[in-house]
Design a protein around this motif. Structure first.
Motif, PDB file in Angstrom:
ATOM      1  N   UNK A  45      38.679  34.954  26.660  1.00 25.80           N
ATOM      2  CA  UNK A  45      39.589  35.437  25.617  1.00 25.80           C
ATOM      3  C   UNK A  45      40.326  36.654  26.158  1.00 25.80           C
ATOM      4  N   UNK A  46      41.628  36.701  25.927  1.00 25.48           N
ATOM      5  CA  UNK A  46      42.452  37.829  26.339  1.00 25.48           C
ATOM      6  C   UNK A  46      43.093  38.462  25.122  1.00 25.48           C
ATOM      7  N   UNK A  47      42.961  39.775  25.020  1.00 30.53           N
ATOM      8  CA  UNK A  47      43.548  40.516  23.907  1.00 30.53           C
ATOM      9  C   UNK A  47      44.288  41.729  24.439  1.00 30.53           C
ATOM     10  N   UNK A  48      45.406  42.057  23.798  1.00 31.90           N
ATOM     11  CA  UNK A  48      46.147  43.255  24.168  1.00 31.90           C
ATOM     12  C   UNK A  48      45.275  44.467  23.874  1.00 31.90           C
ATOM     13  N   UNK A  49      45.252  45.378  24.840  1.00 31.27           N
ATOM     14  CA  UNK A  49      44.467  46.605  24.717  1.00 31.27           C
ATOM     15  C   UNK A  49      45.304  47.726  25.307  1.00 31.27           C
ATOM     16  N   UNK A  50      45.882  48.570  24.458  1.00 33.62           N
ATOM     17  CA  UNK A  50      46.766  49.630  24.945  1.00 33.62           C
ATOM     18  C   UNK A  50      47.970  49.020  25.642  1.00 33.62           C
ATOM     19  N   UNK A  51      48.244  49.475  26.874  1.00 29.02           N
ATOM     20  CA  UNK A  51      49.357  48.944  27.657  1.00 29.02           C
ATOM     21  C   UNK A  51      48.953  47.739  28.502  1.00 29.02           C
ATOM     22  N   UNK A  52      47.704  47.324  28.405  1.00 28.14           N
ATOM     23  CA  UNK A  52      47.210  46.220  29.216  1.00 28.14           C
ATOM     24  C   UNK A  52      46.491  45.191  28.369  1.00 28.14           C
ATOM     25  N   UNK A  53      45.402  44.665  28.916  1.00 23.01           N
ATOM     26  CA  UNK A  53      44.635  43.683  28.151  1.00 23.01           C
ATOM     27  C   UNK A  53      43.158  43.758  28.504  1.00 23.01           C
ATOM     28  N   UNK A  54      42.362  43.196  27.613  1.00 23.61           N
ATOM     29  CA  UNK A  54      40.915  43.090  27.805  1.00 23.61           C
ATOM     30  C   UNK A  54      40.565  41.614  27.907  1.00 23.61           C
ATOM     31  N   UNK A  55      39.802  41.276  28.939  1.00 27.76           N
ATOM     32  CA  UNK A  55      39.287  39.935  29.125  1.00 27.76           C
ATOM     33  C   UNK A  55      37.836  39.907  28.652  1.00 27.76           C
ATOM     34  N   UNK A  56      37.510  38.949  27.803  1.00 21.93           N
ATOM     35  CA  UNK A  56      36.137  38.712  27.372  1.00 21.93           C
ATOM     36  C   UNK A  56      35.737  37.357  27.930  1.00 21.93           C
ATOM     37  N   UNK A  57      34.716  37.335  28.744  1.00 24.86           N
ATOM     38  CA  UNK A  57      34.233  36.104  29.369  1.00 24.86           C
ATOM     39  C   UNK A  57      32.825  35.841  28.856  1.00 24.86           C
ATOM     40  N   UNK A  58      32.579  34.627  28.356  1.00 20.51           N
ATOM     41  CA  UNK A  58      31.245  34.269  27.868  1.00 20.51           C
ATOM     42  C   UNK A  58      30.809  32.951  28.489  1.00 20.51           C
ATOM     43  N   UNK A  59      29.527  32.897  28.823  1.00 12.89           N
ATOM     44  CA  UNK A  59      28.912  31.681  29.352  1.00 12.89           C
ATOM     45  C   UNK A  59      27.653  31.425  28.530  1.00 12.89           C
ATOM     46  N   UNK A  60      27.607  30.283  27.861  1.00 12.87           N
ATOM     47  CA  UNK A  60      26.463  29.889  27.038  1.00 12.87           C
ATOM     48  C   UNK A  60      25.702  28.789  27.775  1.00 12.87           C
ATOM     49  N   UNK A  61      24.390  28.982  27.921  1.00 13.62           N
ATOM     50  CA  UNK A  61      23.560  28.063  28.709  1.00 13.62           C
ATOM     51  C   UNK A  61      22.148  28.041  28.144  1.00 13.62           C
ATOM     52  N   UNK A  62      21.291  27.158  28.701  1.00 11.75           N
ATOM     53  CA  UNK A  62      19.955  26.952  28.143  1.00 11.75           C
ATOM     54  C   UNK A  62      18.815  27.604  28.908  1.00 11.75           C
ATOM     55  N   UNK A  63      18.902  27.749  30.200  1.00 13.84           N
ATOM     56  CA  UNK A  63      17.769  28.131  31.039  1.00 13.84           C
ATOM     57  C   UNK A  63      17.709  29.643  31.251  1.00 13.84           C
ATOM     58  N   UNK A  64      16.870  30.316  30.480  1.00 10.38           N
ATOM     59  CA  UNK A  64      16.760  31.780  30.559  1.00 10.38           C
ATOM     60  C   UNK A  64      16.332  32.240  31.949  1.00 10.38           C
ATOM     61  N   UNK A  65      15.571  31.422  32.668  1.00  7.92           N
ATOM     62  CA  UNK A  65      15.097  31.835  33.987  1.00  7.92           C
ATOM     63  C   UNK A  65      16.238  31.991  34.990  1.00  7.92           C
ATOM     64  N   UNK A  66      17.399  31.442  34.663  1.00  2.00           N
ATOM     65  CA  UNK A  66      18.558  31.529  35.549  1.00  2.00           C
ATOM     66  C   UNK A  66      19.481  32.694  35.194  1.00  2.00           C
ATOM     67  N   UNK A  67      19.136  33.479  34.197  1.00  2.00           N
ATOM     68  CA  UNK A  67      20.032  34.515  33.674  1.00  2.00           C
ATOM     69  C   UNK A  67      20.524  35.498  34.724  1.00  2.00           C
ATOM     70  N   UNK A  68      19.636  36.035  35.547  1.00  2.63           N
ATOM     71  CA  UNK A  68      20.055  37.029  36.540  1.00  2.63           C
ATOM     72  C   UNK A  68      20.974  36.397  37.586  1.00  2.63           C
ATOM     73  N   UNK A  69      20.659  35.187  38.014  1.00  2.00           N
ATOM     74  CA  UNK A  69      21.502  34.504  39.006  1.00  2.00           C
ATOM     75  C   UNK A  69      22.862  34.156  38.428  1.00  2.00           C
ATOM     76  N   UNK A  70      22.872  33.666  37.194  1.00  4.46           N
ATOM     77  CA  UNK A  70      24.138  33.312  36.544  1.00  4.46           C
ATOM     78  C   UNK A  70      24.985  34.575  36.349  1.00  4.46           C
ATOM     79  N   UNK A  71      24.366  35.650  35.896  1.00  3.32           N
ATOM     80  CA  UNK A  71      25.097  36.905  35.687  1.00  3.32           C
ATOM     81  C   UNK A  71      25.661  37.434  37.000  1.00  3.32           C
ATOM     82  N   UNK A  72      24.867  37.407  38.060  1.00  4.67           N
ATOM     83  CA  UNK A  72      25.333  37.885  39.361  1.00  4.67           C
ATOM     84  C   UNK A  72      26.509  37.034  39.848  1.00  4.67           C
ATOM     85  N   UNK A  73      26.407  35.733  39.653  1.00  4.85           N
ATOM     86  CA  UNK A  73      27.484  34.837  40.075  1.00  4.85           C
ATOM     87  C   UNK A  73      28.777  35.119  39.346  1.00  4.85           C
ATOM     88  N   UNK A  74      28.700  35.252  38.026  1.00  5.24           N
ATOM     89  CA  UNK A  74      29.924  35.528  37.259  1.00  5.24           C
ATOM     90  C   UNK A  74      30.467  36.915  37.554  1.00  5.24           C
TER      91      UNK A  74
END
Length: 157
Positions: A93-122
């Motif tokens: 999602x992209x929203x205007x923020x001041x003179x620029x914009x803010x990007x919000x990136x979300x990833x929804x998944x099932x395997x909690x054991x992969x959280x650190x690897x998925x976060x590092x990758x993104x």
């Protein structure tokens, strides 16, 4: 703002959320996020074959010869882009923020054991997206192991 991702549990699934601020318009950042020549640089395994519309498909190659597709679940230029890749939901999602914009990136998944690897990758992918937006040469630093450790601690895993 360049923040580490946050992890939440929603409806029995896990959702990682990242926020990044850019000094550019929503329209400029939108192009860097969605246009195939840029998407393939920051999104792993993307082939560049994309039908950019709701219910359109994005094609990927796993690097071992297997091709698969994602289905675009929402496409609302220049503000929202979401797709289902295998069983995971990804949204930008992209929203205007001041003179620029803010990007919000979300990833929804099932395997909690992969959280650190998925976060590092993104984290790494979004860093590369930032390089593209800033007009810098794309470099993939060798920081995956360090980021996994950082996210294991930051996400309290």
């Amino acid at each position: 703002m360049h923040s580490y991702g946050a992890l939440h549990k929603v409806d029995g699934r896990y959702k990682l959320r990242f926020e990044r601020d850019y000094a550019y318009s929503v329209e400029k950042v939108w192009d860097m996020v969605t246009q195939p020549q840029y998407f393939t640089q920051w999104y792993p395994f993307a082939t560049g074959e994309m039908d950019l519309r709701t219910d359109g498909k994005i094609y990927f190659d796993d690097g071992e010869g297997t091709t698969y597709e994602a289905i675009i679940t929402k496409f609302n230029p220049p503000h929202f882009f979401a797709f289902c890749e295998i069983d995971d939901l990804l949204s930008i999602e992209l929203n205007t923020e001041g003179d620029g914009c803010r990007l919000l990136f979300e990833h929804t998944f099932d395997d909690a054991s992969m959280s650190a690897s998925v976060a590092a990758g993104w984290h790494r992918c979004l860093d590369v997206l930032g390089m593209i937006i800033e007009g810098k040469p794309v470099e993939w630093p060798d920081n995956a192991a360090t980021l996994r450790e950082t996210y294991t601690e930051a996400l309290d895993l």
